[in-house]
Every structure is written in structure tokens, then in C-alpha cells.
Design a protein around this motif. Sequence first.
Motif, short mmCIF file in Angstrom:
data_model
loop_
_atom_site.label_atom_id
_atom_site.label_comp_id
_atom_site.label_asym_id
_atom_site.label_seq_id
_atom_site.Cartn_x
_atom_site.Cartn_y
_atom_site.Cartn_z
N MET A 97 -14.54 6.46 11.11
CA MET A 97 -13.88 5.36 10.40
C MET A 97 -12.60 4.98 11.14
SD MET A 97 -15.34 4.22 7.72
CE MET A 97 -16.32 4.51 6.29
N ASN A 98 -11.87 6.00 11.54
CA ASN A 98 -10.64 5.75 12.29
C ASN A 98 -10.92 4.96 13.56
OD1 ASN A 98 -8.74 6.89 10.70
ND2 ASN A 98 -8.76 8.88 11.70
N ARG A 99 -11.96 5.40 14.23
CA ARG A 99 -12.30 4.76 15.49
C ARG A 99 -12.71 3.30 15.25
NH1 ARG A 99 -14.67 6.13 20.78
NH2 ARG A 99 -16.13 4.47 21.27
N ALA A 134 -11.84 1.45 12.73
CA ALA A 134 -10.64 0.69 12.36
C ALA A 134 -9.83 0.36 13.59
CB ALA A 134 -9.80 1.50 11.38
N GLU A 135 -9.69 1.35 14.47
CA GLU A 135 -8.93 1.11 15.70
C GLU A 135 -9.60 0.03 16.54
OE1 GLU A 135 -8.46 4.86 17.69
OE2 GLU A 135 -7.09 5.54 16.09
N GLU A 144 -9.03 -3.16 14.87
CA GLU A 144 -7.62 -3.50 15.01
C GLU A 144 -7.32 -4.02 16.42
OE1 GLU A 144 -5.99 -0.12 11.90
OE2 GLU A 144 -5.60 0.08 14.03
N MET A 176 -7.94 -4.68 6.13
CA MET A 176 -8.53 -3.62 6.96
C MET A 176 -7.59 -2.40 7.03
SD MET A 176 -10.22 -4.41 10.54
CE MET A 176 -8.65 -4.49 11.35
N PHE A 177 -6.30 -2.73 7.19
CA PHE A 177 -5.33 -1.63 7.21
C PHE A 177 -5.39 -0.83 5.92
CE2 PHE A 177 -2.30 -3.77 10.42
CZ PHE A 177 -2.82 -2.99 11.44
N THR A 211 -8.57 1.32 5.74
CA THR A 211 -8.49 2.47 6.67
C THR A 211 -7.58 3.55 6.09
OG1 THR A 211 -8.63 0.84 8.40
CG2 THR A 211 -8.10 3.08 9.08
N ARG A 212 -6.45 3.12 5.53
CA ARG A 212 -5.50 4.09 4.99
C ARG A 212 -6.13 4.85 3.82
NH1 ARG A 212 -0.95 1.03 3.74
NH2 ARG A 212 -1.49 1.18 1.55
N ILE A 238 -9.31 5.41 3.28
CA ILE A 238 -10.33 6.34 3.79
C ILE A 238 -9.67 7.59 4.34
CG2 ILE A 238 -12.07 6.70 5.60
CD1 ILE A 238 -12.79 3.71 5.19
N ARG A 239 -8.56 7.39 5.08
CA ARG A 239 -7.87 8.54 5.67
C ARG A 239 -7.34 9.46 4.57
NH1 ARG A 239 -4.64 5.17 10.22
NH2 ARG A 239 -6.35 5.03 11.71
#
Lengths: 228, 295
Positions: free
Chosen positions: B48-50, B52-53, B56, B162-163, B166-167, B169-170
Motif C-alpha cells: 500500500m505504501n509503495r 501510495a508513493e 504520489e 490519497m494522503f 494512505t495514512r 492504512i498505515r
Amino acid sequence: MIQMKDISKTYENGTIALERVNVEIGKGEFVFIVGASGAGKSTFIRLLFREVLPSSGELIVNGHDVVNMDNSEVPYLRRGLGVVFQDYRLLPDKTVAENVAFAMQVIEAPRRRMQHSVNAVLDIVGLRDKYKNFPSQLSGGEQQRVAIARAIVNNPALVIADEPTGNLDPETSWEIMDIFKRINASGTTIVMATHDKHIVDTMRKRVIAIEGGKIVRDEAQGVYGYEN
Amino acid sequence: MKISTLEYVIREVFFSLRRNSWMAVASVSTVAVSLFILGMFMILVMNMNRMAESLESQVEISVYLKDEVSESSIEDIRGMLESMQGIDKVTFVDKAEAMSRFEERLGEQKFLLEAIGDTNPLPNSFEVKVKHPDMVKAAADEIAKIKGVESAKYGQDVVQHMFDITRLIRIFGFALMILLGGATLFIISNTIRLTVFARRKEIAIMKYVGATDWFIRWPFLLEGIVLGCFGGVFAAFALRLAYGIVTNKIYETLAFFPLIPMFPFIGYVGIGIMICGMAIGAIGSTISLKRFLKA
């Protein structure tokens, strides 16, 4: 060897086990602690190897300040003592030799010394030929002899015994006492709590009688003094 | 630690695991399952991080120029954009290219453009990429102030959304990892507690004959570490299999989906899970022994 000064012990439930006890036991002595059940004998014995701490007073055992010592120093106090219990407390899944060697193993004694010392103490207690047996294959007296061998294998200056003949018949009890006599003869101090009138009266060693948490009698060649 | 003590510790662990083999199997299995779930969430969160990155990093600022801006001014503006801090790439898109891209996007509905005839209402523009997604808003605000710039847009709402996701999910993933880590710790510490309880007489005897707390602790500690490690190894293999299956399924339908490639990623996750299992095993044993080691 042991200096007790004004030792008192009150348990959390309010029971007073010992009250202002003053005793000195010298090196090489053989001392019986006698008294009725609940008189404070067991507390007296357990204080010596710091299984319980006194509520007040001073206690020196084999040069260790038992009251003020740090918990991490307790193993080193106990390495200078041998403890024998009424119920033997042997490890059922270890052989006679392993049970005895165990006491050396846990203090990380050199292995080559271990074999020699185990054989030597098994000779003293007369169980050399049963070194491979498991505790369940031994009689009560034999099990107690293994426990004694374990208690003396590290050459302690003091052996503490809590009713060591309590579960044994008279004949076997005498065999055990004979071993204790021999250990004492080699210079080891023995402090033994017992209910065995016959043994105390026959051996005529120092007798400390405790009643209601107080020492009521301390005789150099005493007798049991109670009716069983 | 002396060699003889090390031998003793290893022997004790071996005997204990053999003696309580069913217990050991049960706890390794539960630890493996917990660590597997933990690992799955780790993989999910990392992907997910990837993603989002990756999304982004694709955020661009479209800088629309006023129609009256001359060609030399366009070059000036390009120079200004390129000299700004945090700008990664500046690409000029002239009116004609903008129109052809628009046509392409309309596809079969291109005929709609017939209504406007030969005129091209689309402005000249720059596509500006920033080095870090966090800089998008500040850069866009700055760019909008440049003379000759009509507007600078970057899809504010989408980026913010999106931010936020992502937050979330983290945070959720992290909370879940803590929860599962705690559950695994509980399982291991319970298993060791049973072993300790079964051997409480032995521990008492060890204390009577003068064993130090560390001498008593080592075999149990190592047992916990071994249980955790085995659980971790099984979980790592299961994760490798599962990730292989999932990535294949996803790539079959979405070839360009930005998943983290299997290698060496899954190796790192596996090692992480094993270390996690061993650490949990060690902590679990320490907790279980605490009560029994009181002098």
C-alpha cells in the motif's frame, strides 16, 4: 558459622513464627532444632538459606549478611550450604549420579572435578553401585542418601536438614544419622530440625528447643524433652 | 558462558522439546499462523505504501499559460520553473500537442470537436513534476504567482484524499501488527509457562543448590527463541508461497500494477518475521519465568 541476633519473623497473615531469637552456632557443631509443629523450627531453618527473610534482626550465615544481601548474591550464599529435606526433592528423570552431579553442574563446576566428586560422595553415602538407578527404583532411605550426597558434593561448610528422617523407619533413620555423623566428623556444621526423640536422646548433641517462636532451651548435650 | 553450560542448555532445550513434543508442535503452529497473518499485513501495508508513493510520485502540476504570452516569455517561464527548489522535471506542452492529446483521450467521441471548428481553445502549458509529493501544494502556489501563468492545478482533492487513505492504512496496519504481535507473545509465553510449571520442582532445586537466575533462565529463553524461530520459518515459507500466488493472479489481470517484486522483498520479510518470532519467544519466556525466579 551462624549468628542470629534479635531475629523475628512475622508472616503477612500476622502469624509470629519467631520472636527475638538470639543464637550462635560455631564451626563444626552438630545442632538439633526441636519443638512441636508450628513452633517455628521450619522458619528457623528456612531463614538460614534465605528462603524467607526475617522481619527484623541480624543474621550472618557462613560469613554472608543474609538480611542485607542483594538477591543476586543469594546463589553464592547457597553454594556454601547443603540443604536436605524430608521429601528428598530429587529429580525423577535423572539418575542417582545425575542428581548429584546436578548440584555441581548448576554452579558451573569443571567437568573433570564433577566425576571425581560424584563418585566420592556416592561412596560416603554407600550408593556407588546404584549410580545408574532412577529415584523411583530406590527405597526412601536410599533416596534420602542421594539427597545427602547432593547436599555435600560441593563441600559445603554447613548442612541444613529439615526433618531428614521424617519419612523413614527407625532402622533407616539410623543409617541416615550415621552418614550425618560422618559428615560432621569431617568438620562440616550440621543444623537439623527433627521430631525424632529417639535420635536426639541417643546422640546427645546440642539441642535448641523452640516454643511459640522463642528459644526456650539451648543445651550442649541435650535431650528431646517432649513426648512424641 | 562455559562450554559445559552451553552444552547443558542445548541438551535441556532438546529434551524439553522432545518431552513436550505435542505442546511444542501446537505452539509452533499457532506462532506460525500468527506470524503468517502478521506477515501478510506487513506485506499489505508495504505494498500500500509503495502504491501510495507511486501514485504520489505521479502527481503533476499543470501550469496553464495565458494566450498572450510570447515565445520568449515561455522560455523565461521555463527557466523560472526549472530554477525553483524541489522541481524535478519541466515539460512544455504546446496548444497543438494539447489538442492532439485531447483528441486521443476522446477516442470514438472525437467528432464532438467538430463543433468548435478549426479553433484551438486549449492553452500552452507546462507539466511540472516535483521531487517530493509533499511539495506539490507549495510549488503550485508559487508557480501561480509567476507573470504570464493563468493557473497552476494539481488535482488538490484527489491528492489530499490519497494522503488520507494512505495514512489510515498505515495506522490500521501498525495497530494490527501490535495486536497480532501481542497475541503471539501471549501464546509463546503460555507455552513456556507450562514448561516452567512442569519443571518448577527442578527450578526450586536449582535455586537451593545455588544456581544463578541466568543459569536457570537460559534453557527456557532458548526454548522460547527456538519455538519462535520455527514458527517464523514456517510462516516465512507460507508467505513466500502466498505472495507468489497473489502476485501471479494480479499480474494476470493488471500487468502494470505497482506490486513490490517478489525478490529480494519476500526474503527480507521472511527474515523480519523470523527475528520477530525469536524476539517474541525470548520476551515470552522472560515473562513466564519472572514469577519463578523470585529469590
